[in-house]
Design a protein around this motif. Sequence first.
Motif, PDB file in Angstrom:
ATOM      1  N   ALA A 175       6.452   2.908  13.033  1.00  0.00           N
ATOM      2  CA  ALA A 175       5.204   2.328  13.531  1.00  0.00           C
ATOM      3  C   ALA A 175       4.045   3.299  13.343  1.00  0.00           C
ATOM      4  O   ALA A 175       2.937   2.903  12.945  1.00  0.00           O
ATOM      5  N   ARG A 176       4.290   4.581  13.600  1.00  0.00           N
ATOM      6  CA  ARG A 176       3.237   5.587  13.436  1.00  0.00           C
ATOM      7  C   ARG A 176       2.848   5.744  11.964  1.00  0.00           C
ATOM      8  O   ARG A 176       1.676   5.875  11.625  1.00  0.00           O
ATOM      9  N   ARG A 177       3.861   5.685  11.086  1.00  0.00           N
ATOM     10  CA  ARG A 177       3.580   5.807   9.650  1.00  0.00           C
ATOM     11  C   ARG A 177       2.740   4.636   9.149  1.00  0.00           C
ATOM     12  O   ARG A 177       1.775   4.820   8.400  1.00  0.00           O
ATOM     13  N   LEU A 178       3.083   3.420   9.587  1.00  0.00           N
ATOM     14  CA  LEU A 178       2.308   2.253   9.176  1.00  0.00           C
ATOM     15  C   LEU A 178       0.882   2.317   9.714  1.00  0.00           C
ATOM     16  O   LEU A 178      -0.078   1.977   9.006  1.00  0.00           O
ATOM     17  N   ALA A 179       0.747   2.755  10.958  1.00  0.00           N
ATOM     18  CA  ALA A 179      -0.589   2.873  11.538  1.00  0.00           C
ATOM     19  C   ALA A 179      -1.415   3.906  10.782  1.00  0.00           C
ATOM     20  O   ALA A 179      -2.600   3.685  10.495  1.00  0.00           O
ATOM     21  N   ASP A 180      -0.793   5.040  10.423  1.00  0.00           N
ATOM     22  CA  ASP A 180      -1.510   6.074   9.670  1.00  0.00           C
ATOM     23  C   ASP A 180      -1.919   5.558   8.298  1.00  0.00           C
ATOM     24  O   ASP A 180      -3.027   5.838   7.817  1.00  0.00           O
ATOM     25  N   ASN A 181      -1.025   4.802   7.654  1.00  0.00           N
ATOM     26  CA  ASN A 181      -1.351   4.254   6.336  1.00  0.00           C
ATOM     27  C   ASN A 181      -2.517   3.280   6.416  1.00  0.00           C
ATOM     28  O   ASN A 181      -3.382   3.252   5.528  1.00  0.00           O
ATOM     29  N   TYR A 182      -2.527   2.482   7.492  1.00  0.00           N
ATOM     30  CA  TYR A 182      -3.637   1.533   7.595  1.00  0.00           C
ATOM     31  C   TYR A 182      -4.933   2.243   7.951  1.00  0.00           C
ATOM     32  O   TYR A 182      -6.013   1.841   7.507  1.00  0.00           O
ATOM     33  N   TYR A 212       0.815  -1.218   0.000  1.00  0.00           N
ATOM     34  CA  TYR A 212       0.000   0.000   0.000  1.00  0.00           C
ATOM     35  C   TYR A 212       0.847   1.266   0.000  1.00  0.00           C
ATOM     36  O   TYR A 212       0.435   2.297  -0.503  1.00  0.00           O
ATOM     37  N   GLY A 213       2.052   1.166   0.572  1.00  0.00           N
ATOM     38  CA  GLY A 213       2.953   2.313   0.566  1.00  0.00           C
ATOM     39  C   GLY A 213       2.359   3.508   1.271  1.00  0.00           C
ATOM     40  O   GLY A 213       1.901   3.439   2.401  1.00  0.00           O
ATOM     41  N   GLU A 214       2.332   4.636   0.584  1.00  0.00           N
ATOM     42  CA  GLU A 214       1.812   5.880   1.150  1.00  0.00           C
ATOM     43  C   GLU A 214       0.402   6.163   0.675  1.00  0.00           C
ATOM     44  O   GLU A 214      -0.014   7.319   0.565  1.00  0.00           O
ATOM     45  N   ARG A 226      -2.557  -4.967  11.606  1.00  0.00           N
ATOM     46  CA  ARG A 226      -2.137  -4.004  12.628  1.00  0.00           C
ATOM     47  C   ARG A 226      -1.235  -4.674  13.664  1.00  0.00           C
ATOM     48  O   ARG A 226      -0.285  -4.063  14.170  1.00  0.00           O
ATOM     49  N   SER A 227      -1.501  -5.929  13.964  1.00  0.00           N
ATOM     50  CA  SER A 227      -0.724  -6.642  14.974  1.00  0.00           C
ATOM     51  C   SER A 227       0.684  -6.975  14.494  1.00  0.00           C
ATOM     52  O   SER A 227       1.590  -7.182  15.311  1.00  0.00           O
ATOM     53  N   ASP A 228       0.870  -7.018  13.194  1.00  0.00           N
ATOM     54  CA  ASP A 228       2.151  -7.427  12.617  1.00  0.00           C
ATOM     55  C   ASP A 228       3.201  -6.323  12.679  1.00  0.00           C
ATOM     56  O   ASP A 228       4.313  -6.491  12.205  1.00  0.00           O
TER      57      ASP A 228
END
Length: 490
Positions: A400-407, A360-362, A389-391
């Motif tokens: 971690a914050r960037r991945l959470a925001d992307n999801y 998904y990237g950005e 989210r758990s991964d």
Amino acid sequence: MSKNSSTRYATVPLPAGFPDDVTLPKFVIELGKRFDDAGYELALVGGPVRDMFLSSTVTDLDFTTDAKPEAIQQVLTGWAHTQWDIGAAFGTIGARYGDWTVEITTYRDEKYDPDSRKPQVVFGTELIEDLRRRDFTVNAMALRLPDFELVDPFGGVKALVAGVLETPGTPEASFSDDPLRMMRAARFAAQLGVTVSENVAAAMQEMAARIEIISAERVREELVKLMIAPTPRAGLELLVRSGIADYVLPELPALRESSDDAHRHKDVYQHSLQVMDNAIQHEADYVEAPNFVLRFAALMHDIGKPKTRRFEPGGKVSFRHHDVVGAKMVAKRMRELRFDKDTTKAVARLVELHMRFYGYGEGEWSDSAVRRYVTDAGNLLPHLHALTRSDVTTRNKRKARRLADNYNDLEARIEQLAEEEELASIRPDLDGQQIMEILGIKPGPLVGRAYKYLLDVRLDQGPADYETAKQALLDWWADQPEAQTPDDEA
């Protein structure tokens, strides 16, 4: 319910020594009196007694008696609303009293022949001997009825307070009698937050291979109970340390082989346990908790890594296609453990899809890609949300914050498209009957091919009106070899 029955369903406090807030249904006393009047002993035994000391709600009522199965049935006649033979050969009779189900078992002694998966059962006559055969001292306690006399000959209360699992006799004899007790020790570690004593731990290591005589179905049931317990990590780590996991879930200890001495990448074993812990934290936000499918998929999501590990130039390590390999591996393991097809398929699908989000990237996914994400997950989408989210176990807070925001962004887009297109029930714009009418073909595989093509078009381009969908179907049909075949040969 009548006043009389209300009185009989009322609760009664327990004697001194038990937590003040623990009660039992009043009919337990009545049942004890019925057996006493008939000349038999009756005691509440095992898990219910243990749980009362833990101030846990008692939901199961298990009793033991010196009465043989036929006599049990006679005593229950006229008292139980219904009764049935759970296994008279094993001494167990079941009964229902209102909303409660009770099981009453004749005192017994059971042992496994060294080469048999089936226990040999001999009825006993003494309560203490019946307690001696039980798995752990915390389960070898009883309350004699109707007077609520505590019988604890092996120090179960003391062990419970200490939080340590001990066996009434030697652990070697106990585990030889029933090797499944070694897995039950791990389950109790997960369920009750206890540890095992040194001698129990040593016996588990020494006798781990004996678990192989236990049927896959019984192993599966213990594994499920462990996984849905409050802290499954404790039980799983005990299975790995003892070597039992090498026989019942070898893919888990094998994850340790994916680490390297230089620690150039994460410890996959510890990462998998952490992902499972994270899933437990997330599950209530997405699915009904506790959720075996989510937890087991989280635990097993990276089991394809040992087989796919490759060392790249520059010292980097890759695990290409570990998601696909892992899905096949977990399906194979679950089939061997005799899981049902739906549960196996669900866990394998989640393992297969767990890396999908990382493309998904950005947020540059097209609407088509978002539709495919939802469609491929199907009714497992909430599980996939929680698993993805758990991964994220990185210690890099910014990452971690960037991945959470992307999801968060992906979930928002899914919700928006769902409102516009009813994503959860995406279908081609033409159904099978319409396909056959437009192309002039009969039911068969060709209709399925056309249907799949139109579904791809729907996912890529979104919904279309009838004429647009019809033209897309005809364009596809023009390129098919069957288009040149007479209908009666197609």
